[in-house]
Motif scaffolding. Structure first.
Motif, PDB file in Angstrom:
ATOM      1  N   SER A  30       0.740  -0.990  -0.138  1.00  0.00           N
ATOM      2  CA  SER A  30       0.050  -0.091   0.034  1.00  0.00           C
ATOM      3  C   SER A  30       0.947   1.395   0.126  1.00  0.00           C
ATOM      4  O   SER A  30       0.467   2.136  -0.706  1.00  0.00           O
ATOM      5  CB  SER A  30      -0.846  -0.021   1.152  1.00  0.00           C
ATOM      6  OG  SER A  30      -2.089  -1.162   1.000  1.00  0.00           O
ATOM      7  N   LEU A  31       2.090   1.054   0.797  1.00  0.00           N
ATOM      8  CA  LEU A  31       2.581   2.340   0.877  1.00  0.00           C
ATOM      9  C   LEU A  31       3.479   2.614  -0.593  1.00  0.00           C
ATOM     10  O   LEU A  31       3.441   3.877  -0.931  1.00  0.00           O
ATOM     11  CB  LEU A  31       3.670   2.226   1.912  1.00  0.00           C
ATOM     12  CG  LEU A  31       3.411   2.166   3.322  1.00  0.00           C
ATOM     13  CD1 LEU A  31       4.580   1.666   4.337  1.00  0.00           C
ATOM     14  CD2 LEU A  31       2.733   3.731   3.900  1.00  0.00           C
ATOM     15  N   VAL A  32       3.809   1.702  -1.121  1.00  0.00           N
ATOM     16  CA  VAL A  32       4.538   1.713  -2.511  1.00  0.00           C
ATOM     17  C   VAL A  32       3.610   2.222  -3.601  1.00  0.00           C
ATOM     18  O   VAL A  32       3.875   3.145  -4.446  1.00  0.00           O
ATOM     19  CB  VAL A  32       5.392   0.642  -2.969  1.00  0.00           C
ATOM     20  CG1 VAL A  32       5.669   0.746  -4.310  1.00  0.00           C
ATOM     21  CG2 VAL A  32       6.327   0.156  -1.991  1.00  0.00           C
ATOM     22  N   THR A  33       2.369   1.692  -3.379  1.00  0.00           N
ATOM     23  CA  THR A  33       1.333   2.232  -4.312  1.00  0.00           C
ATOM     24  C   THR A  33       1.170   3.837  -3.907  1.00  0.00           C
ATOM     25  O   THR A  33       0.839   4.513  -4.941  1.00  0.00           O
ATOM     26  CB  THR A  33       0.082   1.529  -4.371  1.00  0.00           C
ATOM     27  OG1 THR A  33       0.372   0.176  -4.397  1.00  0.00           O
ATOM     28  CG2 THR A  33      -1.131   1.768  -4.863  1.00  0.00           C
ATOM     29  N   GLY A  34       0.887   4.407  -2.747  1.00  0.00           N
ATOM     30  CA  GLY A  34       0.924   5.624  -2.437  1.00  0.00           C
ATOM     31  C   GLY A  34       1.930   6.409  -3.046  1.00  0.00           C
ATOM     32  O   GLY A  34       1.635   7.473  -3.674  1.00  0.00           O
ATOM     33  N   LEU A  35       3.058   6.097  -2.888  1.00  0.00           N
ATOM     34  CA  LEU A  35       4.262   6.681  -3.640  1.00  0.00           C
ATOM     35  C   LEU A  35       4.210   7.098  -4.982  1.00  0.00           C
ATOM     36  O   LEU A  35       4.374   7.878  -5.636  1.00  0.00           O
ATOM     37  CB  LEU A  35       5.707   5.863  -3.139  1.00  0.00           C
ATOM     38  CG  LEU A  35       5.948   6.066  -1.638  1.00  0.00           C
ATOM     39  CD1 LEU A  35       7.151   5.290  -1.250  1.00  0.00           C
ATOM     40  CD2 LEU A  35       6.555   7.585  -1.299  1.00  0.00           C
ATOM     41  N   GLU A  36       3.893   5.594  -5.814  1.00  0.00           N
ATOM     42  CA  GLU A  36       3.804   5.887  -7.190  1.00  0.00           C
ATOM     43  C   GLU A  36       2.688   6.722  -7.584  1.00  0.00           C
ATOM     44  O   GLU A  36       2.639   7.462  -8.759  1.00  0.00           O
ATOM     45  CB  GLU A  36       3.607   4.527  -7.597  1.00  0.00           C
ATOM     46  CG  GLU A  36       4.574   3.381  -7.553  1.00  0.00           C
ATOM     47  CD  GLU A  36       4.082   1.959  -8.052  1.00  0.00           C
ATOM     48  OE1 GLU A  36       5.125   1.238  -8.157  1.00  0.00           O
ATOM     49  OE2 GLU A  36       3.028   1.770  -8.148  1.00  0.00           O
ATOM     50  N   SER A  37       1.391   6.704  -6.784  1.00  0.00           N
ATOM     51  CA  SER A  37       0.411   7.602  -7.558  1.00  0.00           C
ATOM     52  C   SER A  37       0.667   9.292  -7.126  1.00  0.00           C
ATOM     53  O   SER A  37       0.203  10.046  -8.021  1.00  0.00           O
ATOM     54  CB  SER A  37      -1.049   7.290  -6.462  1.00  0.00           C
ATOM     55  OG  SER A  37      -0.813   7.749  -5.233  1.00  0.00           O
ATOM     56  N   LEU A  38       1.580   9.366  -6.207  1.00  0.00           N
ATOM     57  CA  LEU A  38       2.167  10.636  -5.761  1.00  0.00           C
ATOM     58  C   LEU A  38       3.007  11.396  -6.836  1.00  0.00           C
ATOM     59  O   LEU A  38       2.956  12.612  -7.224  1.00  0.00           O
ATOM     60  CB  LEU A  38       2.288  10.800  -4.374  1.00  0.00           C
ATOM     61  CG  LEU A  38       2.354  12.249  -3.531  1.00  0.00           C
ATOM     62  CD1 LEU A  38       1.083  12.785  -3.662  1.00  0.00           C
ATOM     63  CD2 LEU A  38       3.146  11.991  -2.389  1.00  0.00           C
ATOM     64  N   LEU A  39       4.153  10.457  -7.213  1.00  0.00           N
ATOM     65  CA  LEU A  39       5.476  10.819  -7.644  1.00  0.00           C
ATOM     66  C   LEU A  39       5.510  10.366  -9.244  1.00  0.00           C
ATOM     67  O   LEU A  39       6.586  11.079  -9.462  1.00  0.00           O
ATOM     68  CB  LEU A  39       6.483  10.286  -6.880  1.00  0.00           C
ATOM     69  CG  LEU A  39       6.488  10.582  -5.556  1.00  0.00           C
ATOM     70  CD1 LEU A  39       7.649   9.805  -4.628  1.00  0.00           C
ATOM     71  CD2 LEU A  39       6.795  12.033  -5.223  1.00  0.00           C
ATOM     72  N   VAL A  40       4.706   9.621  -9.757  1.00  0.00           N
ATOM     73  CA  VAL A  40       5.004   9.365 -11.039  1.00  0.00           C
ATOM     74  C   VAL A  40       3.877   9.627 -12.132  1.00  0.00           C
ATOM     75  O   VAL A  40       2.787   9.380 -11.833  1.00  0.00           O
ATOM     76  CB  VAL A  40       5.149   7.672 -11.206  1.00  0.00           C
ATOM     77  CG1 VAL A  40       5.480   7.192 -12.614  1.00  0.00           C
ATOM     78  CG2 VAL A  40       6.455   7.358 -10.293  1.00  0.00           C
ATOM     79  N   LYS A  41       4.117  10.119 -13.098  1.00  0.00           N
ATOM     80  CA  LYS A  41       3.473  10.137 -14.257  1.00  0.00           C
ATOM     81  C   LYS A  41       4.015   9.299 -15.513  1.00  0.00           C
ATOM     82  O   LYS A  41       5.348   9.204 -15.628  1.00  0.00           O
ATOM     83  CB  LYS A  41       3.524  11.644 -14.869  1.00  0.00           C
ATOM     84  CG  LYS A  41       2.880  12.819 -14.155  1.00  0.00           C
ATOM     85  CD  LYS A  41       2.414  14.014 -14.738  1.00  0.00           C
ATOM     86  CE  LYS A  41       3.792  14.703 -15.368  1.00  0.00           C
ATOM     87  NZ  LYS A  41       3.679  15.940 -16.113  1.00  0.00           N
ATOM     88  N   GLY A  42       2.954   8.583 -16.088  1.00  0.00           N
ATOM     89  CA  GLY A  42       3.551   7.758 -17.340  1.00  0.00           C
ATOM     90  C   GLY A  42       3.832   6.611 -16.778  1.00  0.00           C
ATOM     91  O   GLY A  42       4.050   6.124 -15.805  1.00  0.00           O
ATOM     92  N   ASP A  43       4.534   5.625 -18.011  1.00  0.00           N
ATOM     93  CA  ASP A  43       4.987   4.262 -17.759  1.00  0.00           C
ATOM     94  C   ASP A  43       6.277   4.299 -17.769  1.00  0.00           C
ATOM     95  O   ASP A  43       6.958   5.022 -18.225  1.00  0.00           O
ATOM     96  CB  ASP A  43       4.258   3.390 -18.738  1.00  0.00           C
ATOM     97  CG  ASP A  43       2.619   3.312 -18.759  1.00  0.00           C
ATOM     98  OD1 ASP A  43       2.227   3.418 -17.623  1.00  0.00           O
ATOM     99  OD2 ASP A  43       2.256   3.307 -19.700  1.00  0.00           O
TER     100      ASP A  43
END
Length: 286
Positions: A173-186
């Motif tokens: 869950s924490l990593v998913t939260g980081l991805e949603s906050l910090l990453v655009k695109g693939d």
């Protein structure tokens, strides 16, 4: 007089007899070395008083402000109403290393922490942030103007991590939260998350390198869990520093949530680009 609503935090004690958060919320040290949170409900729904005295909002603020503690709560004494505790007790979990267990003796984190004045300041900071966030969410829903955002999704993943039963579920869950906050695109997601978190949280090479190492370490566990590589997952979960690494990851997301709150997505990624591309020249002398 309004009824007093309360819950007890069993694994946290105060460094002094009591702390006052605002005119409606107080923390007191118990004789058993625990902390009782006392709230007095006030105001009509959606009023300022209702937000300031809302015990559920304050509970969430505590979890945000104290990321290195797996908050454990219990029912208050019988002279307090049980309504608040009943509302939040379902989010209250032990944190197990289940997958690495060989038998019925499942290892769990059983930390005992002391809250100091600086912790109270941090709790108040997150309390004010979460009140404003809740006001905005309620207003948008009332006006049929609500939509999901990166920040909304990330904070919900943080709370999901806080309520997860096992540490590997919480890390996912924490990593998913980081991805949603910090990453655009693939593409290169691990690299982007680690680099962007480091750029936001660190100011020196050493600080940023440390953030990158912490995130990549936990990403490895998340990857093994997601892809079902059980043998490797169990090996990683057995490491003695697992819990300290986990709480570091939780702290990273908590800090990022505070820093990026109310920041438009375009501004956030533009600032990241400026920090990344505005560094010193490769040929510049040390």
């Amino acid at each position: 007089m309004d009824l007093l609503h309360s819950f007890v935090i069993t694994n946290v004690n105060l460094d002094q007899p009591s702390y006052t958060i605002n005119e409606y919320i107080q923390l007191e040290r118990t004789s058993r070395g625990e902390t009782i949170v006392i709230t007095q409900k006030a105001g009509e729904i959606y009023s300022e008083e209702a937000y300031q005295s809302n015990g559920e909002l304050f509970y969430q603020a505590i979890r945000l402000a104290l990321p290195k503690i797996n908050i454990r709560i219990a029912a208050p004494p019988t002279n307090y109403t049980q309504t608040l505790y009943e509302a939040i007790k379902g989010r209250n979990t032990f944190l197990f290393k289940f997958s690495s267990s060989k038998g019925d003796e499942i290892e769990s984190v059983e930390e005992k922490s002391i809250i100091t004045r600086s912790d109270i300041t941090n709790i108040s900071k997150f309390h004010n942030l979460y009140i404003e966030y809740s006001k905005g969410q309620n207003s948008k829903r009332q006006n049929s103007n609500w939509s999901e955002t990166r920040w909304n999704y990330a904070i919900n993943q943080y709370f999901a991590a806080c309520s997860s039963i096992t540490v590997d579920q919480s890390i996912q869950s924490l990593v998913t939260g980081l991805e949603s906050l910090l990453v655009k695109g693939d593409g290169n997601i691990t690299f982007k998350v680690s680099l962007n978190a480091a750029l936001v949280l660190g100011t020196t090479f050493e600080e940023r390198n440390e953030v990158i190492k912490k995130i990549k370490k936990m990403y490895n566990i998340r990857s093994k869990a997601t892809h079902g590589e059980i043998t490797e997952l169990v090996r990683l979960l057995k490491k003695p520093d697992l819990y300290s690494d986990y709480f570091e990851l939780k702290s990273i997301l908590s800090q990022l949530l505070y820093i990026t709150a109310n920041m438009p997505e375009t501004e956030f990624f533009d600032r990241l680009d400026r920090v990344l591309l505005g560094g010193p020249s490769f040929l510049e002398e040390n």
